[in-house]
Enzyme design. Structure first.
Site, PDB file in Angstrom:
ATOM      1  N   ARG A   1      20.068 -12.756 -10.280  1.00 52.77           N
ATOM      2  CA  ARG A   1      19.507 -13.028  -8.405  1.00 52.77           C
ATOM      3  C   ARG A   1      19.293 -11.613  -8.120  1.00 52.77           C
ATOM      4  O   ARG A   1      19.332 -12.296  -6.384  1.00 52.77           O
ATOM      5  CB  ARG A   1      20.970 -13.917  -7.755  1.00 52.77           C
ATOM      6  CG  ARG A   1      21.107 -15.323  -8.119  1.00 52.77           C
ATOM      7  CD  ARG A   1      20.031 -15.600  -8.815  1.00 52.77           C
ATOM      8  NE  ARG A   1      20.136 -17.231  -9.176  1.00 52.77           N
ATOM      9  CZ  ARG A   1      20.201 -17.868 -10.295  1.00 52.77           C
ATOM     10  NH1 ARG A   1      19.468 -17.261 -11.502  1.00 52.77           N
ATOM     11  NH2 ARG A   1      20.260 -19.039 -10.216  1.00 52.77           N
TER      12      ARG A   1
ATOM     13  N   SER B   1      20.440 -23.691  -5.984  1.00 53.19           N
ATOM     14  CA  SER B   1      21.762 -22.915  -5.407  1.00 53.19           C
ATOM     15  C   SER B   1      22.304 -22.325  -3.614  1.00 53.19           C
ATOM     16  O   SER B   1      21.352 -21.531  -3.974  1.00 53.19           O
ATOM     17  CB  SER B   1      22.300 -21.954  -6.360  1.00 53.19           C
ATOM     18  OG  SER B   1      22.555 -23.122  -7.624  1.00 53.19           O
TER      19      SER B   1
ATOM     20  N   GLU C   1      22.980 -17.465  -1.397  1.00 51.56           N
ATOM     21  CA  GLU C   1      21.645 -16.523  -2.227  1.00 51.56           C
ATOM     22  C   GLU C   1      20.100 -17.109  -1.789  1.00 51.56           C
ATOM     23  O   GLU C   1      19.094 -16.255  -1.834  1.00 51.56           O
ATOM     24  CB  GLU C   1      21.808 -17.636  -3.913  1.00 51.56           C
ATOM     25  CG  GLU C   1      20.490 -17.243  -4.980  1.00 51.56           C
ATOM     26  CD  GLU C   1      19.645 -18.820  -5.565  1.00 51.56           C
ATOM     27  OE1 GLU C   1      19.036 -19.309  -4.568  1.00 51.56           O
ATOM     28  OE2 GLU C   1      19.677 -18.987  -6.364  1.00 51.56           O
TER      29      GLU C   1
HETATM   30  P1  FAD Z   1       9.837 -19.191  -1.628  1.00 53.89           P
HETATM   31  O1  FAD Z   1      10.992 -20.485  -1.394  1.00 53.89           O
HETATM   32  O2  FAD Z   1       8.672 -19.245  -1.028  1.00 53.89           O
HETATM   33  O3  FAD Z   1      10.168 -17.304  -1.183  1.00 53.89           O
HETATM   34  C1  FAD Z   1      11.809 -16.474  -1.580  1.00 53.89           C
HETATM   35  C2  FAD Z   1      11.649 -15.508  -1.563  1.00 53.89           C
HETATM   36  O4  FAD Z   1      10.782 -14.879  -1.830  1.00 53.89           O
HETATM   37  C3  FAD Z   1      11.316 -15.083   0.206  1.00 53.89           C
HETATM   38  O5  FAD Z   1      12.464 -14.120   0.287  1.00 53.89           O
HETATM   39  C4  FAD Z   1      10.489 -14.701   0.498  1.00 53.89           C
HETATM   40  O6  FAD Z   1       9.603 -13.774   1.625  1.00 53.89           O
HETATM   41  C5  FAD Z   1      10.045 -13.887  -0.838  1.00 53.89           C
HETATM   42  N1  FAD Z   1       8.512 -14.083  -1.389  1.00 53.89           N
HETATM   43  C6  FAD Z   1       7.767 -15.426  -1.784  1.00 53.89           C
HETATM   44  N2  FAD Z   1       6.043 -14.869  -2.509  1.00 53.89           N
HETATM   45  C7  FAD Z   1       6.428 -13.859  -2.280  1.00 53.89           C
HETATM   46  C8  FAD Z   1       5.327 -12.254  -2.443  1.00 53.89           C
HETATM   47  N3  FAD Z   1       4.136 -13.626  -2.832  1.00 53.89           N
HETATM   48  N4  FAD Z   1       5.549 -11.822  -2.043  1.00 53.89           N
HETATM   49  C9  FAD Z   1       6.760 -11.874  -1.442  1.00 53.89           C
HETATM   50  N5  FAD Z   1       7.534 -12.348  -1.434  1.00 53.89           N
HETATM   51  C10 FAD Z   1       7.437 -13.355  -1.673  1.00 53.89           C
HETATM   52  N6  FAD Z   1      16.408 -20.272  -8.842  1.00 53.89           N
HETATM   53  C11 FAD Z   1      16.874 -19.756 -10.338  1.00 53.89           C
HETATM   54  O7  FAD Z   1      16.869 -18.939  -9.696  1.00 53.89           O
HETATM   55  N7  FAD Z   1      17.207 -20.339 -11.208  1.00 53.89           N
HETATM   56  C12 FAD Z   1      17.339 -22.123 -10.532  1.00 53.89           C
HETATM   57  O8  FAD Z   1      17.494 -23.218 -11.985  1.00 53.89           O
HETATM   58  C13 FAD Z   1      16.910 -22.803  -9.377  1.00 53.89           C
HETATM   59  N8  FAD Z   1      16.535 -23.878  -9.454  1.00 53.89           N
HETATM   60  C14 FAD Z   1      16.660 -24.107  -8.304  1.00 53.89           C
HETATM   61  C15 FAD Z   1      16.575 -26.727  -8.194  1.00 53.89           C
HETATM   62  C16 FAD Z   1      15.628 -26.522  -6.763  1.00 53.89           C
HETATM   63  C17 FAD Z   1      16.447 -28.189  -6.812  1.00 53.89           C
HETATM   64  C18 FAD Z   1      15.404 -25.972  -6.245  1.00 53.89           C
HETATM   65  C19 FAD Z   1      14.726 -26.359  -4.662  1.00 53.89           C
HETATM   66  C20 FAD Z   1      15.096 -24.728  -5.947  1.00 53.89           C
HETATM   67  C21 FAD Z   1      16.056 -23.966  -7.095  1.00 53.89           C
HETATM   68  N9  FAD Z   1      15.669 -22.642  -7.243  1.00 53.89           N
HETATM   69  C22 FAD Z   1      16.206 -22.095  -8.653  1.00 53.89           C
HETATM   70  C23 FAD Z   1      15.098 -21.577  -6.663  1.00 53.89           C
HETATM   71  C24 FAD Z   1      14.124 -21.582  -6.103  1.00 53.89           C
HETATM   72  O9  FAD Z   1      13.387 -22.363  -7.288  1.00 53.89           O
HETATM   73  C25 FAD Z   1      13.728 -20.005  -6.787  1.00 53.89           C
HETATM   74  O10 FAD Z   1      14.466 -19.368  -5.936  1.00 53.89           O
HETATM   75  C26 FAD Z   1      12.303 -19.862  -6.769  1.00 53.89           C
HETATM   76  O11 FAD Z   1      11.275 -18.425  -7.399  1.00 53.89           O
HETATM   77  C27 FAD Z   1      11.479 -19.840  -5.627  1.00 53.89           C
HETATM   78  O12 FAD Z   1      10.098 -19.448  -5.777  1.00 53.89           O
HETATM   79  P2  FAD Z   1       8.839 -19.674  -4.367  1.00 53.89           P
HETATM   80  O13 FAD Z   1       7.595 -19.944  -4.226  1.00 53.89           O
HETATM   81  O14 FAD Z   1       9.263 -21.256  -3.134  1.00 53.89           O
HETATM   82  O15 FAD Z   1       9.867 -18.826  -3.029  1.00 53.89           O
HETATM   83  N1  EPU Z   2      30.863 -26.968 -11.870  1.00 48.79           N
HETATM   84  C1  EPU Z   2      31.575 -27.717 -11.786  1.00 48.79           C
HETATM   85  N2  EPU Z   2      31.741 -28.389 -10.903  1.00 48.79           N
HETATM   86  C2  EPU Z   2      30.235 -28.933 -10.696  1.00 48.79           C
HETATM   87  C3  EPU Z   2      29.365 -28.196 -11.032  1.00 48.79           C
HETATM   88  C4  EPU Z   2      29.719 -27.132 -12.227  1.00 48.79           C
HETATM   89  O1  EPU Z   2      32.981 -26.927 -11.217  1.00 48.79           O
HETATM   90  O2  EPU Z   2      29.763 -29.783  -9.838  1.00 48.79           O
HETATM   91  C5  EPU Z   2      31.114 -25.529 -12.842  1.00 48.79           C
HETATM   92  C6  EPU Z   2      31.449 -26.264 -14.283  1.00 48.79           C
HETATM   93  O3  EPU Z   2      32.692 -25.375 -14.312  1.00 48.79           O
HETATM   94  C7  EPU Z   2      30.536 -25.573 -15.110  1.00 48.79           C
HETATM   95  C8  EPU Z   2      29.887 -24.874 -14.453  1.00 48.79           C
HETATM   96  O4  EPU Z   2      30.001 -24.680 -12.872  1.00 48.79           O
HETATM   97  O5  EPU Z   2      30.149 -25.529 -16.439  1.00 48.79           O
HETATM   98  C9  EPU Z   2      28.868 -23.831 -13.985  1.00 48.79           C
HETATM   99  O6  EPU Z   2      27.617 -25.052 -14.066  1.00 48.79           O
HETATM  100  P1  EPU Z   2      26.487 -25.070 -13.652  1.00 48.79           P
HETATM  101  O7  EPU Z   2      25.815 -25.183 -14.990  1.00 48.79           O
HETATM  102  O8  EPU Z   2      25.348 -26.423 -12.835  1.00 48.79           O
HETATM  103  O9  EPU Z   2      25.265 -23.956 -13.418  1.00 48.79           O
HETATM  104  P2  EPU Z   2      25.922 -23.240 -11.749  1.00 48.79           P
HETATM  105  O10 EPU Z   2      26.612 -22.228 -12.370  1.00 48.79           O
HETATM  106  O11 EPU Z   2      26.558 -23.881 -11.067  1.00 48.79           O
HETATM  107  C10 EPU Z   2      24.218 -21.771 -11.778  1.00 48.79           C
HETATM  108  C11 EPU Z   2      22.238 -21.031 -11.040  1.00 48.79           C
HETATM  109  C12 EPU Z   2      21.326 -22.101 -11.151  1.00 48.79           C
HETATM  110  C13 EPU Z   2      20.962 -22.461 -12.486  1.00 48.79           C
HETATM  111  C14 EPU Z   2      22.626 -23.192 -13.586  1.00 48.79           C
HETATM  112  C15 EPU Z   2      22.020 -23.325 -15.106  1.00 48.79           C
HETATM  113  C16 EPU Z   2      23.625 -20.295  -9.401  1.00 48.79           C
HETATM  114  C17 EPU Z   2      24.173 -19.388  -8.371  1.00 48.79           C
HETATM  115  N3  EPU Z   2      22.995 -21.052  -9.983  1.00 48.79           N
HETATM  116  O12 EPU Z   2      24.692 -22.999 -11.457  1.00 48.79           O
HETATM  117  O13 EPU Z   2      20.794 -22.046 -10.142  1.00 48.79           O
HETATM  118  O14 EPU Z   2      20.228 -23.501 -12.778  1.00 48.79           O
HETATM  119  O15 EPU Z   2      23.297 -21.776 -13.542  1.00 48.79           O
HETATM  120  O16 EPU Z   2      21.869 -21.740 -15.195  1.00 48.79           O
HETATM  121  O17 EPU Z   2      23.400 -18.788 -10.703  1.00 48.79           O
HETATM  122  C18 EPU Z   2      19.653 -22.391  -8.060  1.00 48.79           C
HETATM  123  O18 EPU Z   2      19.776 -20.818  -8.423  1.00 48.79           O
HETATM  124  O19 EPU Z   2      18.835 -22.737  -6.904  1.00 48.79           O
HETATM  125  C19 EPU Z   2      19.764 -22.451  -9.933  1.00 48.79           C
HETATM  126  C20 EPU Z   2      20.543 -24.213  -9.303  1.00 48.79           C
END
Ligand code: FAD
Ligand code: EPU
Length: 337
Positions: A165, A237, A333
C-alpha cells in the site's frame, strides 16, 4: 477558454459521498492542457490535489486549493513478443477496463486485481493490491508530469519504490508529479496466483484455470463482501493491515489463539485489521450516520449524509479501541484531506 472552474461540489467526484466544495477545479485531457493550467494557476504546488475517481480519499473540510482531474485516455499496445505484451494506458482510463482488456485476450498478471475501483493513474500511488497480487508486479513504467519543471518523466518499477500500500508517490515524491500514463506487462503463459483464501478451492473441477476463471472467482468474492459505493458511500479498507514484531505477535497469539497472522519476514508478521476491529465489537456497528460495513469491518461506511469530519472521528474511535485492546496502532490507508 479557461480550464479553471470556481466553487465546485466534489460530491460526484469521490466515493464517500461527502458534500464538500473545492475552491478551484479543472479537468485536463493532455499534457499541453496541464502546462496551460499551471500558467493560469501559479499558486503554491502544496495547494494542488490530483483526483482520479476519488475511491481512496476522504475530505474532512472544504478544499481551499485546486483539484485537477487528469482525463487522459487511450489504451495502446507498446510491444508484443511470444511471451508477453506491454500495454500503455492513459491516466484517466478505468483500472478494471485494463484488467478486462487483458483477461479478454487470455493475458495474465492482473486478474487477481479485478474489480478494484478507480483509475489507471492511481494504481501505482498506493500500489493497489488484492488476493495475493500487487500492481507493482505488472507495472513496466510510470509516466508523470513534473509540477516543478513541466516536463514528462518516466519511472521504472524499481524507482517507484513499491511496497504494501505504498510507493514514492505517497512518500518522498508526494505532490510533485501528476501521473499521465502507466505501462503494464501481461504474460501470454501466466503463472496464476491461487493461494489467497479459498481461490484454489473455488476453482476445483476446472482442469486448467485461465485468467478469466480467476477474474470470475475474485469478482464473486469481492461482490459478496465489499459495499458498492454507488449504494453506500465508502473508500474500501479504511486502515492498513499492521505489520508487528514477531515477539508482539507471539504474545497476542497466546492471548487470542485464533488471531490471523501472516508471515512477512523472520522478525515480522502482518495482523488482520478487520479481525481486531471485529473483536472490538465494530462489525456492522454504527454511530449516527457512520459505521463499519456488516460484511467487512475494515470498510467505513457513510450511511447517508455524514460529514467527512464525522467519518474521521469514527475512525479515530476505532483506532483508539484497537490500540487499547491489542497495543497495535492502525494506520489509515485512505488519503485524508
Ligand atoms: P483517487 O481516490 O482519486 O486518488 C487516490 C490517491 O491518488 C490520492 O492521493 C490522489 O491525489 C492520488 N492520485 C490520483 N490520481 C493521480 C495522478 N494522476 N497523479 C498523482 N496522484 C494521483 N484498493 C486496493 O489496493 N485494493 C483493493 O482491493 C481495493 N478495494 C476497494 C474496494 C472499494 C469498494 C473501494 C471504494 C475502494 C477500494 N480500493 C482498493 C481503494 C481504491 O480503489 C484504490 O486506491 C484506487 O487505486 C483509487 O483510484 P482512484 O482513481 O479512485 O484514486
Ligand atoms: N476478517 C475478519 N472479519 C471480517 C473480514 C476479515 O476477521 O469481517 C479476517 C479473517 O481472518 C480473514 C482476514 O481478515 O481471513 C482477511 O480478510 P480479507 O480477505 O477480506 O482481507 P483484508 O485483509 O481484510 C485486504 C485488503 C483489501 C483486499 C483484500 C483481498 C488491506 C488494507 N485491505 O483486506 O483491500 O481487497 O485484502 O486481498 O490490505 C482496499 O485496500 O480498499 C481493500 C479492499
Amino acid at each position: 477558454m479557461s480550464l479553471l472552474r470556481r466553487n465546485v461540489s466534489l460530491q460526484p467526484y469521490h466515493t464517500f459521498g461527502v458534500d464538500v466544495q473545492t475552491a478551484y477545479y479543472a479537468e485536463v485531457l493532455n499534457p499541453t492542457e496541464l502546462r496551460d493550467l499551471f500558467s493560469e494557476y501559479p499558486e503554491d504546488a502544496e495547494d494542488i490535489l490530483v483526483l482520479g475517481d476519488g475511491s481512496n480519499v476522504l475530505f474532512t473540510s472544504p478544499f481551499e486549493g485546486l483539484i485537477i482531474r487528469p482525463l487522459l485516455h487511450g489504451i495502446t499496445i507498446e510491444k508484443e513478443t511470444d511471451q508477453y505484451l506491454i500495454l500503455r494506458a492513459g491516466a484517466g482510463e478505468k483500472w478494471d477496463d485494463v484488467v478486462q482488456w487483458a483477461v479478454n485476450r487470455n493475458l495474465g498478471g492482473a486478474e487477481n486485481l479485478s474489480l478494484i475501483p478507480g483509475t489507471v493513474s492511481a494504481s501505482p500511488i498506493q500500489n493497489i493490491g488484492a488476493y495475493g497480487v500487487e500492481v507493482g508486479q505488472v507495472i513496466e513504467e510510470v509516466e508523470a508530469f513534473s509540477i516543478q519543471t513541466g516536463d514528462l518523466v518516466c519511472f521504472s518499477p524499481e524507482e517507484c519504490g513499491f511496497s504494501y500500500r505504498n510507493s514514492i508517490f505517497k512518500g518522498s515524491e508526494k505532490g510533485k508529479y501528476i501521473i499521465t500514463a502507466v505501462s503494464y506487462r501481461f504474460e501470454k503463459n501466466p503463472e496464476l496466483h491461487l493461494d489467497y483464501g479459498d481461490i484454489r478451492q473455488r476453482l476445483e473441477g476446472i482442469d486448467n484455470p485461465t485468467p478469466a476463471d480467476v477474474r470470475r472467482v475474485v469478482s464473486d468474492i469481492r461482490t459478496s463482501k465489499l459495499p458498492d459505493p454507488a449504494i453506500l458511500g465508502n473508500a474500501g479498507s479504511f486502515f492498513k493491515n499492521p505489520i508487528i514484531s514477531l515477539g508482539h505477535a507471539e504474545k497476542l497469539r497466546q492471548q487470542y489463539p485464533d488471531i490471523p497472522l501472516y508471515y512477512i519476514s523472520e522478525t515480522e508478521r502482518k495482523i488482520s485489521a478487520a479481525w481486531m476491529i471485529q473483536q472490538c465489537g465494530w462489525r456492522g456497528k454504527r454511530i449516527g450516520k457512520v459505521g463499519t460495513y456488516e460484511k467487512q469491518p475494515l470498510v467505513l461506511v457513510n450511511y447517508g449524509g455524514a460529514t467527512g469530519a464525522e467519518i474521521f472521528e469514527t475512525a479515530q474511535i476505532i483506532q483508539w479501541e484497537v490500540e487499547h485492546q491489542f497495543e497495535v496502532a492502525l494506520d489509515i490507508e485512505v488519503n485524508v484531506f
